[in-house]
Write a protein that holds these residues in place. Structure first.
Motif, PDB file in Angstrom:
ATOM      1  N   ASP A 132      18.297 -53.144 -71.242  1.00 51.31           N
ATOM      2  CA  ASP A 132      18.093 -54.465 -70.658  1.00 51.31           C
ATOM      3  C   ASP A 132      19.368 -55.282 -70.807  1.00 51.31           C
ATOM      4  OD1 ASP A 132      18.187 -55.461 -73.275  1.00 51.31           O
ATOM      5  OD2 ASP A 132      16.005 -55.496 -73.477  1.00 51.31           O
ATOM      6  N   ILE A 145      15.887 -48.886 -72.856  1.00 54.14           N
ATOM      7  CA  ILE A 145      14.620 -49.045 -72.135  1.00 54.14           C
ATOM      8  C   ILE A 145      13.915 -47.701 -72.047  1.00 54.14           C
ATOM      9  CG2 ILE A 145      13.683 -49.450 -69.826  1.00 54.14           C
ATOM     10  CD1 ILE A 145      15.687 -51.662 -69.481  1.00 54.14           C
ATOM     11  N   VAL A 204      17.951 -54.244 -64.746  1.00 53.93           N
ATOM     12  CA  VAL A 204      18.442 -53.538 -65.925  1.00 53.93           C
ATOM     13  C   VAL A 204      19.846 -53.042 -65.615  1.00 53.93           C
ATOM     14  CG1 VAL A 204      16.105 -52.843 -66.581  1.00 53.93           C
ATOM     15  CG2 VAL A 204      17.498 -51.296 -65.185  1.00 53.93           C
TER      16      VAL A 204
END
Length: 576
Positions: free
Chosen positions: A146, A152, A204
């Motif tokens: 992130d 993630i 992201v």
């Protein structure tokens, strides 16, 4: 013709693979690999200009899960090597000035922007994705974080699109300008892609020391193209070295294509055309009905008038029931009637007749005497009680007229909607039928050979990546230019795009650059500019033949409505 992709072809067995490929030759190009990688092969369509043969192949590169990958492309320093720079007596030009808040990627018409394809991937495991064009996207595990730098897991959405045509670059609003050590250039592309990552609609980024490999399918074996990534903050392209070139000769003896959503026969076209023609006739009749009714607008009663052009008549109620309720009728000759003169009042007439004038609220007054007849166009004059009665009658007639007019207009609107719908159905069917027929003609009946090339981009951050070669700006002729339509009316254009056929790029000129517009007379040049009202103006190549050595010139633009079909035709025209 659009490319058709067969994504459901049955998997080929090892015998067929062996009969078509020498993988040891291909893998020898990847030095330093402990275990040899292999390709997952699918089928995609590649159209080569001037060659009837079309081949389908999808190439992917996978590495052993126990052995680290070696880089497939060399990423050199931020500045390109000397031999990657075109220095051909280039002169510096003023860079295109963006406003501070102007986004780097700025499509001129949002509805024309090139759409993304969304893929889903497990962030922890990674995986391989095959785009319909044949491009392979290889994502390693734990490749995303992130914006705070936290790794993630879970599902990540990758939005991906490819732009391979000058019209795509124009529609997307991605700049092609490039500054190479102070020299203004543009990038001629061999393939451009944009890739973005999201989780739950939140952006992201790619984690440090991770790369997403994009093996871009192409038939161009030239090594003159470099890798670039667009820096959207500085609004400039960053040089990323040479991509790894992987190629393979493929022998094919069949051609498949994905059928369209709707297939049409010649009989279908005939039926749809007949329905379209019938709807067109109904619409024309409804439109004519409105026009005819508007000619029957009730006339408001007139009082007083010009007494020097009037006659007092006793009207027979049985002949003119519409006048039966009036007692003191006066008729006045219409202005400028060529048969009327004041002398008629001094002559003795034997008979007088009144008749209704066809398709009019007026009447015809005829005077007779031996051997002579004079006829005038007249209208009634109402006064006193007759005027009150006439106004009441007029109000009722007007109400009835407006009601009927609205009814006819409603029918006209319904007929128009139905006609436009059937016209659109017929045009779409005609276009799809043409596409089907072209697909059949392009089926390869005999064995053909095609060299398939993949250029591998190592994507280290999300954004726009490009396989390009810097080329000089046009510098052969200079003119102060303006634009007008085919009637000579001046056209205000904010910016224009210059296309040179055979070059996969565009040259963008802002309005302030029109005074020093440069182009190369030896090239086949076309100008496209965006106009208000979802229209574009096109200056065709033939126009350029007449402006050489002119210091000032006004181009005539052909104005066209922006439609998907127009854009597809332009893509075909500028296909490399």
């Amino acid at each position: 013709m659009k490319k058709k992709i067969n994504i459901d072809r049955p998997k080929i067995d090892s015998a067929e693979i062996a009969s078509h490929r020498d993988f040891s030759n291909i893998l020898s190009q990847f030095n330093g690999l402990v275990k040899p990688p292999f390709y997952k092969t699918g089928w995609f369509i590649t159209t080569v200009a001037g060659v009837v043969g079309i081949a389908l192949l999808t190439t992917a590169i996978q590495l052993s899960t126990n052995t680290p990958k070696q880089e497939l492309a060399t990423i050199s320093d931020s500045a390109p090597p000397v031999d990657a720079i075109v220095i051909d007596s280039l002169k510096k030009i003023e860079e295109f000035n963006y406003d501070e808040d102007t986004p780097c990627i700025n499509p001129p018409v949002k509805e024309m922007d090139i759409a993304f394809t969304t893929y889903k991937i497990d962030a922890q495991l990674g995986g391989t994705l095959t785009h319909p064009s044949g491009t392979i996207i290889t994502v390693p595990g734990l490749a995303f974080e992130d914006l705070s730098g936290n790794l993630i897991t879970g599902e990540v959405q990758l939005k991906f699109r490819e732009l391979n045509n000058p019209i795509d670059y124009m529609c997307s609003g991605i700049p092609m300008d490039y500054d190479s050590l102070g020299h203004a250039m543009v990038l001629e592309s061999d393939g451009m892609l944009e890739i973005r990552g999201f989780q739950n609609d939140i952006a992201v980024r790619i984690a440090p020391n991770k790369v997403i490999e994009c093996a871009v399918a192409t038939t161009n074996q030239s090594t003159r193209f470099n890798a670039y990534v667009l820096n959207e903050e500085s609004k400039n392209w960053e040089y990323k070295g040479k991509p790894k070139l992987v190629k393979e000769d493929v022998f094919i003896n069949d051609f498949t294509h994905t059928p369209m959503e709707n297939s049409y026969t010649q009989q279908d076209l005939t039926i749809l055309e007949s329905a379209k023609d019938k709807a067109s006739l109904i619409y024309a009749n409804a439109k004519a009905s409105v026009t005819y009714h508007q000619k029957t607008t009730p006339q408001k009663p007139i009082s007083n008038g010009n007494k020097n052009r009037q006659f007092v008549l006793d009207v027979n109620p049985s002949e003119f029931p519409e006048l039966a309720t009036y007692k003191n009728l006066v008729f006045e000759v219409v202005k400028n009637d060529p048969n009327f003169s004041a002398s008629v009042y001094s002559e003795q007439w034997d008979d007088v007749r009144l008749a209704k004038k066809p398709n009019s609220s007026n009447y015809l007054l005829s005077l007779f005497k031996k051997g002579t007849k004079k006829t005038f166009s007249v209208f009634p004059i109402f006064n006193g009680a007759d005027l009150n009665l006439a106004m009441k009658k007029f109000d009722k007639q007007l109400e009835s007229y407006n009601k009927e007019l609205q009814n006819r207009k409603t029918k006209e609107t319904e007929a128009k909607t139905d006609f436009e719908k059937k016209l659109q159905q017929w045009e779409k069917a005609k276009y799809d039928f043409y596409e089907q027929e072209m697909a059949k003609k392009n089926q390869v009946a005999n064995q053909a050979k095609l060299t398939i090339v993949a250029k591998v981009l190592k994507v280290e951050r999300f954004g726009v990546w490009n396989l390009d070669c810097g080329i000089a700006l046009p510098n052969g002729a200079k003119s102060n230019i303006a634009f007008a339509d085919n009637k000579g009316n001046k056209i205000e254009v904010g910016a224009i795009n210059l296309f040179e056929k055979g070059k996969n790029t565009i040259y963008t000129y802002a309005k302030q650059d029109f005074k020093r517009f440069k182009y190369t007379p030896e090239e086949t040049n076309v100008i496209i500019g965006f106009l208000p009202g979802d229209k574009i103006g096109i200056v065709n190549s033939s126009v350029f033949k007449n402006i050489e050595n002119k210091k000032e010139h006004t181009f005539e633009m052909e104005i066209k409505k922006i439609t998907p079909k127009l854009l597809e035709n332009l893509r075909t025209e500028f296909a490399i």
